[in-house]
Motif scaffolding. Structure first.
Motif, short mmCIF file in Angstrom:
data_model
loop_
_atom_site.label_atom_id
_atom_site.label_comp_id
_atom_site.label_asym_id
_atom_site.label_seq_id
_atom_site.Cartn_x
_atom_site.Cartn_y
_atom_site.Cartn_z
N UNK A 188 49.64 39.39 49.38
CA UNK A 188 48.58 38.75 48.61
C UNK A 188 48.44 39.39 47.24
N UNK A 189 48.47 40.74 47.20
CA UNK A 189 48.28 41.42 45.91
C UNK A 189 49.45 41.14 44.98
N UNK A 190 50.66 41.16 45.53
CA UNK A 190 51.83 40.85 44.69
C UNK A 190 51.71 39.44 44.14
N UNK A 191 51.28 38.51 45.01
CA UNK A 191 51.15 37.12 44.55
C UNK A 191 50.08 36.99 43.47
N UNK A 192 49.04 37.83 43.55
CA UNK A 192 48.00 37.77 42.50
C UNK A 192 48.63 38.07 41.14
N UNK A 193 49.50 39.08 41.12
CA UNK A 193 50.17 39.41 39.85
C UNK A 193 51.10 38.27 39.43
N UNK A 194 51.80 37.72 40.43
CA UNK A 194 52.70 36.60 40.12
C UNK A 194 51.92 35.43 39.52
N UNK A 243 36.56 29.93 47.50
CA UNK A 243 36.10 29.33 46.25
C UNK A 243 35.10 30.26 45.58
N UNK A 244 34.19 30.74 46.41
CA UNK A 244 33.13 31.60 45.90
C UNK A 244 33.73 32.90 45.35
N UNK A 245 34.71 33.43 46.07
CA UNK A 245 35.35 34.66 45.62
C UNK A 245 36.06 34.41 44.28
N UNK A 246 36.70 33.25 44.16
CA UNK A 246 37.41 32.93 42.93
C UNK A 246 36.43 32.87 41.76
N UNK A 247 35.26 32.29 42.01
CA UNK A 247 34.25 32.21 40.95
C UNK A 247 33.77 33.61 40.57
N UNK A 248 33.54 34.43 41.59
CA UNK A 248 33.08 35.80 41.32
C UNK A 248 34.15 36.55 40.53
N UNK A 249 35.39 36.26 40.81
CA UNK A 249 36.49 36.93 40.11
C UNK A 249 36.77 36.35 38.75
N UNK A 250 35.89 35.49 38.26
CA UNK A 250 36.06 34.92 36.94
C UNK A 250 37.25 33.99 36.85
N UNK A 251 37.67 33.41 37.97
CA UNK A 251 38.81 32.50 38.01
C UNK A 251 40.05 33.15 37.41
N UNK A 252 40.14 34.44 37.60
CA UNK A 252 41.26 35.19 37.07
C UNK A 252 41.96 35.88 38.24
N UNK A 253 43.27 35.73 38.36
CA UNK A 253 43.97 36.27 39.54
C UNK A 253 43.73 37.75 39.74
N UNK A 254 43.68 38.51 38.65
CA UNK A 254 43.49 39.96 38.81
C UNK A 254 42.03 40.26 39.15
N UNK A 255 41.11 39.56 38.51
CA UNK A 255 39.70 39.74 38.83
C UNK A 255 39.40 39.35 40.26
N UNK A 256 40.25 38.51 40.80
CA UNK A 256 40.06 38.02 42.15
C UNK A 256 40.28 39.12 43.19
N UNK A 257 41.12 40.10 42.85
CA UNK A 257 41.42 41.15 43.84
C UNK A 257 40.15 41.90 44.23
N UNK A 258 39.42 42.51 43.28
CA UNK A 258 38.16 43.15 43.69
C UNK A 258 37.16 42.15 44.26
N UNK A 259 37.13 40.94 43.72
CA UNK A 259 36.14 39.98 44.20
C UNK A 259 36.37 39.65 45.67
N UNK A 260 37.63 39.50 46.07
CA UNK A 260 37.83 39.16 47.49
C UNK A 260 37.55 40.34 48.38
N UNK A 261 37.77 41.57 47.86
CA UNK A 261 37.42 42.74 48.68
C UNK A 261 35.90 42.78 48.86
N UNK A 262 35.15 42.50 47.76
CA UNK A 262 33.69 42.47 47.87
C UNK A 262 33.26 41.46 48.93
#
Lengths: 431, 526
Positions: free
Chosen positions: A273-279, A353-372
Motif C-alpha cells: 500500500x505504501x509503495x503504491x501511494x508513492x506510485x 473516502x473520509x480518509x482521503x479527504x482528511x489526507x487532502x486528496x494527496x497520496x502522500x498525505x493519505x498515509x498518515x490520514x489512513x493510520x489516524x
C-alpha cells in the motif's frame, strides 16, 4: 508603457520572437547567438538568468530573476499542518460534550481510545492492519477526485476484488506463491477496475450521476457475493458438516501474505500500500496521464480545447479508483482473513473516502490520514467496550472529525485569501 | 381570486431614475444617468456591450443598489432592497436568460413564490385559469399545464411575460427580448407589446437592433460608457443619429503597413450549427481567409461569433457545411487533428477555455503539447524541457510572473492572455482563430498582442480576428466581415468602411439598404 526589451531594437526583437518557435534547441541557440551573443547564451541554457533580467527588466516583477522554485510560504505550511490537528481536537471536544451527556467521563473514554489504538503491540498492529485497506481505497478515491469524479462505489469494488482474489487461488491450488499472489492481486485489481469502469463509462458517455450509479453497483456486488457464498463458493467442509456458514474455503497457504509480527495480523500488504501511494503520487504529478486527469478535473472546458479526451479520462479515473479498491479487497482476503466471508469490507469503502479527504486528496498525505483512521477504528472498539457507549456515537465522532478538518481547511483558505486581499502588493504585484 | 388580483394590480405610473451612479471595482458602470418612463410608452435603451444598460436596469429592478442617485416611482422615492420590492412596486423584468424551473408546469412557474389563494394548498386550477385569461387578453398563447422543458424558447418567453403580468407589473423591463426569437415570434411579441400599451402598461426595451427600436419604441435613450449620450423621441432620430451616438468616438487611422496576402488557406462553405438554446446559431457562413491576411469578424455579441469560433475549434458540431484548411477537409476533425494541421485558437473565455486556473504557469504552457515527444519520455512529463520552453515564452513575450510555479490565476488578465498567445504561437500554426484577444486586457498588453498578430500576418499566417472592438478590427484587419443573426451580412475592405457603416451592419442593415434610404423606417412623428 509597452513592455519591451530595451537593449534590443525592433527588428532584433522580432527575430527573437520568431526564433523561439523553432523546435530545435541547438539550432535555435546558434541562431540566437549569431543575432546577439548575450541573448543566445541566456535562452540556450537558462544560466545567465540574472543578466537576462537586466536585458529585459520587464520580464520580472521586481527585477528579481525568475526563480526555480516558488517561495516557501511558511504561513501556509503551518496552516496545512496545524489546521487538521486543530480540527481533530475541536471534534473531540464537541464529542466530549455528547459523552458527558451520556454520563461518561470523556477523558476516560478518550484514554481508552488512545489505549486501544496505541497502547499495546496488538493495538498498534491492528491500527496498521486497518490502515492498509483504507490507504488503498483512498488512493483510488484520490485519483477519482482529481478528475472531479466522486467514487462512492469502493465497497462494491472491494467486494469484486475480494471475490476475484479468493476465487483465483481457490481454483488453482498447488501453484507456488510467487505466481499466486501476483495473480490474485492482478485479478482483484482487474475485477475492481471493471466494477469502477461501468459507472465511469456511464458518466462519461451518458452523464449518469456517478454517485447514484456507484451506490447501486455496491448493492449488486454485495448480493452477488452473497449468492456465491451461499452457492458455488461455499466451503465444501461447511456443506459436509451441514453448518452452511456463508464463507468460502480457506485459501491455499501459498497465497497468504507473510505476517510481519508474530501473533498479530499485521501483514506485508502494508508495504504494498505504501509503495503504491508513492506510485500514485508520481502517476498524478509526473506523468502525462495524471496531468490529463488533473486537467480534466479542474477544467473540462480548457481540457477539451487542449485536445484532451475528457470522457476517456473520466472513465479511466473511475476504472483506476475501482482497481485500487479491488486491490484492497484482495489484500484483505490474502493478508487478514485468508478466506472470503460476509462483512469483509467493514465499511472500508466509505471510511476510505473520509480518509482521503482528511489526507487532502494527496497520496502522500493519505498515509498518515489512513493510520489516524485505522487507529480511530481500533480505538473506538476498545472505547466502546471500556465505557459502554453505543457504537453509532463512534461513527458520529469520525464524521465530526471530517467535518471539522475540512471546515478548517476552507476557513484557512478564505483566511489566506483575505490576507492576500489586504496586502495591496499581493496578486496585484504580478500586473 | 381574479377579482382580488384586479384590485391589487397597480398601474405603475411615471418611473424616474435620477443621477444614478454605480461603481464596480475598476469600472464606473453608470455615471449620473437620468432615465424615465411614462405609462403607455415604450422607452428603448440602446448601447453597445458594456455601455451600462443592464446595470442600470438591474438597479431599477432591485438587483443592485445605486451608489448614489434616486429611483422615483409615482412621485415617491423608493429604495429597493431586492427584486421582491421592485415587483411589489409594479416593476417586472424579463431577463435574457429565463428564470424558469424546467421540471414544473407553466402554472406552477407562474405561481412560484406567491401566496396561494387556497391557504396552505396549491391553487393550480385558479392559476391555470388566470394564465389562460392573461394569454388570451395579451395574445400570449401557452398551455398552462405544459411543462416548461417542453416549451420552445419563444413560448418560455411568453411564460416569463405572463409571470410578470400575473405579479401585477405595470412597467416591464425586457432585456434583449428578441435575441432568441425567430422573426415571426418577434412579430407576435410586438403585437403583445401593443396590447400591453393600450392596457396602460409601460415597457423598457433594451436592444441593439435599430430597426426594432425604430419599429416599436416611442422614445429612445442611448448609453455609452455609462453615460447618456442622447435621448429623444424615436421619430425625431434617424438610424444614422442612433448609430452615431452608439459608436461615435475618436477613430484611429487603420494601421498603414502595406502587405500582400498570399493564396487562400481557409475556406468555410455554408457552415451551419445549432446554438445552446436549440436555435440555429449559424445560418450558413461562407468565408475565406488567405495566407498573410487578418479577417476581422465584427458583430454584436450573440449573433453567432461565439458559436463560429467553437465550431472552428472543434468544440461544437456543425450541422452542415464544410471547412477546408489548406485543402484538407477539417469539418469533423478532432481537436488534435486540427492542431496537427496547424490550427490554433485563442478562446474568448480565456480563464474557462484557455487556461486552467489552478495549474501553474508552467503547467499551463504545455497544456496542448504535453503529449508531444518534446515534452514527454514515455508516460513521464519532461519538466526540464517544459521549464526551458516556458521560460523562453515568458521572457520573450514579457509575461510578468513571479515564477513558473505560481497558479496562473494569480496573474493579471493581460499577462494570462500574453501567455496563451505565446503558447499558441509557439506551436507554429498557420491558421489562428483569435476571439476577443484583448477584451479586459490592459493597454500595454493589448498593443503587444496586436503587434504579435501583425507580425504573424507578415509571416504568412491566416488569422480570423473576432472582436467587438471596432477600433481593433479597423486597425488590424485586411477585411472585415460583419455577423448578424448567424449569417454574414456584409464584408468590407479595410479603409473603405466607416465606423457608422459597420455599426449599421451590426444592427442588421445591409449596405444596399443603407445606400437605398437614409434609413427612416419606423414610426412617423405625429
Amino acid at each position: 508603457m509597452r513592455p519591451s526589451a530595451r537593449s534590443l531594437n525592433e527588428s532584433e526583437r522580432y527575430c527573437v520572437r520568431s526564433l523561439i518557435f523553432i523546435d530545435m534547441p541547438e539550432t535555435r541557440a546558434k541562431l540566437l547567438q549569431s543575432l546577439s551573443p548575450r541573448v543566445g547564451q541566456n535562452v540556450k541554457t537558462g544560466e545567465s538568468r540574472a543578466r537576462l533580467g537586466n536585458l529585459m527588466p520587464s520580464a520580472t516583477t521586481t527585477g528579481k530573476p525568475l526563480r526555480k522554485g516558488a517561495p516557501i510560504d511558511w504561513t501556509k505550511v503551518v496552516l496545512n499542518g496545524a489546521m487538521p490537528l486543530a480540527g481533530v481536537l475541536a471534534a473531540l471536544a464537541i464529542a466530549g460534550i455528547f459523552l458527558a451527556l451520556l454520563k461518561v467521563d470523556p477523558l476516560t473514554a478518550y484514554k481508552s481510545l488512545v489505549d486501544g489504538a496505541l497502547g499495546s503491540t496488538f493495538g498498534l498492529t491492528q491500527t496498521l492492519v486497518k490502515a492498509t485497506p483504507l490507504l488503498l481505497v483512498g488512493l483510488g478515491i484520490c485519483i477519482a477526485f482529481r478528475a472531479n469524479v466522486i467514487n462512492i462505489g469502493a465497497e462494491g469494488q472491494i467486494i469484486m476484488g475480494a471475490l476475484a482474489g479468493a476465487a483465483l487461488p481457490l481454483s488453482m491450488p498447488g501453484l507456488p506463491g510467487f505466481v499466486l499472489v501476483p495473480l490474485a492481486c492482478i485479478g482483484g485489481f482487474a475485477a475492481g477496475a471493471f466494477w469502477g469502469f461501468i459507472p465511469g463509462i456511464l458518466k462519461a458517455r451518458l452523464r449518469v450521476n456517478e454517485i447514484l450509479s456507484t451506490i447501486m453497483m455496491n448493492a449488486i456486488a454485495l448480493q452477488f457475493m452473497n449468492f456465491l457464498l451461499q452457492g458455488p463458493l461455499m466451503d465444501p467442509e461447511n456443506v459436509r458438516r451441514g453448518t452452511f456458514l456463508a464463507q468460502s474455503a480457506r485459501l491455499p497457504k501459498e497465497v497468504w501474505l507473510p505476517r510481519l509480527v508474530p501473533q498479530t495480523l499485521l501483514h506485508s500488504g502494508l508495504f504494498i500500500a505504501i509503495i503504491l501511494a508513492v506510485v500514485v503520487y508520481i502517476f498524478l504529478w509526473r506523468t502525462t496521464i495524471g496531468y490529463q486527469i488533473r486537467a480534466v478535473g479542474l477544467s473540462p472546458d480548457a481540457s477539451g480545447y487542449a485536445g484532451i479526451d475528457v470522457r476517456a479520462n473520466i472513465a479511466l479515473s473511475m476504472t483506476l479508483a475501482g482497481g485500487f479498491a479491488g486491490l484492497a479487497g484482495v489484500i484483505e482476503v490474502i493478508g487478514v482473513q485468508h478466506r472470503l466471508l460476509e462483512g469483509l469490507t467493514s465499511g472500508y469503502g466509505f471510511t476510505g473516502i473520509v480518509a482521503a479527504l482528511l489526507g487532502g486528496l494527496h497520496p502522500i498525505g493519505l498515509i498518515p490520514a489512513s493510520v489516524v483512521f485505522g487507529g480511530l477504528l481500533v480505538g473506538a472498539d476498545k472505547m466502546q467496550r471500556a465505557v459502554q457507549i453505543p457504537s453509532s456515537l463512534v461513527t458520529a465522532i469520525l464524521g465530526m472529525i471530517v467535518l471539522f478538518v475540512s471546515g478548517a481547511g476552507i476557513w484557512a483558505k478564505s483566511w489566506a485569501a483575505k490576507r492576500l486581499a489586504g496586502r495591496p502588493q499581493g496578486t496585484e504585484a504580478t500586473k | 381570486m381574479t377579482a382580488a388580483r384586479e384590485a391589487v394590480r397597480p398601474k405603475t405610473g411615471r418611473v424616474e431614475m435620477r443621477d444614478i451612479v454605480k461603481r464596480f471595482p475598476g469600472v464606473l458602470a453608470n455615471s449620473g444617468v437620468c432615465f424615465d418612463v411614462v405609462p403607455g410608452e415604450v422607452h428603448a435603451l440602446l448601447g453597445e456591450n458594456g455601455a451600462g444598460k443592464s446595470t442600470l436596469m438591474r438597479q431599477l429592478y432591485g438587483m443592485y443598489r445605486p451608489d448614489s442617485g434616486q429611483i422615483i416611482v409615482d412621485g415617491t422615492v423608493r429604495n429597493f432592497r431586492s427584486p421582491a420590492d421592485a415587483i411589489a412596486a409594479g416593476i417586472g423584468m424579463i431577463h435574457q436568460h429565463f428564470m424558469l424551473v424546467p421540471t414544473m408546469t407553466v402554472a406552477q412557474n407562474v405561481a412560484l413564490g406567491l401566496p396561494s389563494g387556497r391557504g396552505p394548498f396549491t391553487d393550480t386550477k385558479g392559476v391555470s385559469k388566470e394564465v389562460t385569461r392573461l394569454g388570451n387578453e395579451y395574445g400570449l398563447k401557452v398551455d398552462p399545464d405544459a411543462f416548461v422543458w417542453q416549451l420552445s424558447v419563444g413560448e418560455q418567453q411568453r411564460v416569463e411575460i405572463i409571470k410578470a403580468l400575473y405579479r401585477g407589473a405595470g412597467l416591464v423591463i425586457l432585456d434583449e427580448p428578441t435575441a432568441v426569437l425567430t422573426p415571426q415570434e418577434v412579430e407576435d411579441l410586438f403585437t403583445t407589446f401593443r396590447t400591453m400599451l393600450t392596457e396602460g402598461h409601460s415597457l423598457i426595451f433594451i436592444s441593439h437592433k435599430l430597426y426594432e427600436v425604430k419599429a416599436i419604441s416611442d422614445r429612445v435613450t442611448v448609453l455609452r460608457d455609462g453615460q447618456v449620450v442622447g435621448s429623444g423621441r424615436t421619430c425625431d432620430l434617424s438610424q444614422q443619429d442612433l448609430v452615431h451616438m452608439m459608436v461615435g468616438r475618436e477613430v484611429k487611422d487603420p494601421d498603414p503597413r502595406p502587405h500582400t496576402p498570399g493564396p487562400e488557406l481557409v475556406k468555410m462553405q455554408g457552415l451551419k450549427a445549432m446554438g445552446d438554446r436549440g436555435l440555429e446559431a449559424l445560418r450558413g457562413i461562407d468565408l475565406s481567409i488567405r495566407s498573410g491576411e487578418i479577417l476581422g469578424l465584427a458583430g454584436v455579441s450573440g449573433n453567432g461569433q461565439k458559436e463560429l469560433a467553437e465550431c472552428l475549434a472543434g468544440m461544437r458540431k456543425l450541422s452542415s457545411g464544410k471547412l477546408l484548411v489548406e485543402g484538407h477537409d477539417m469539418t469533423n476533425a478532432t481537436v488534435n487533428e486540427r492542431f496537427d494541421r496547424g490550427m490554433a485558437f485563442i478562446p474568448e473565455e480565456r480563464m474557462r477555455d484557455g487556461a486552467i486556473r489552478e495549474f501553474t504557469v508552467g503547467e499551463n504552457v504545455f497544456l496542448h503539447d504535453h503529449m508531444s515527444k518534446r515534452f514527454r519520455r514515455w508516460i513521464f512529463l519532461s519538466f526540464d524541457r517544459m521549464r526551458e520552453h516556458a521560460l523562453s515564452l515568458v521572457e520573450l513575450f514579457s509575461v510578468k510572473t513571479p515564477s513558473l510555479e505560481v497558479p496562473i490565476k494569480n496573474l493579471s488578465g493581460g499577462n494570462i492572455q500574453k501567455l496563451i498567445m505565446a503558447r499558441e504561437l509557439s506551436r507554429d500554426p498557420f491558421f489562428l482563430v483569435a476571439a476577443q484577444p484583448t477584451r479586459g486586457v490592459d493597454i500595454g498588453a493589448s498593443e503587444y498582442i496586436h503587434d504579435s498578430l501583425l507580425a504573424q500576418r507578415e509571416k504568412g499566417m491566416a488569422i480570423l480576428l473576432i472582436s467587438e472592438d471596432l477600433d481593433e478590427l479597423r486597425g488590424l484587419s485586411d477585411r472585415i466581415a460583419v455577423m448578424y443573426e448567424g449569417g454574414i451580412i456584409g464584408i468590407v475592405d479595410r479603409g473603405s468602411s466607416t465606423v457608422e457603416e459597420l455599426g449599421f451592419m451590426m444592427a442588421g442593415v445591409t449596405l444596399e439598404q443603407m445606400r437605398k434610404d437614409g434609413a427612416s423606417t419606423g414610426k412617423a412623428c405625429p
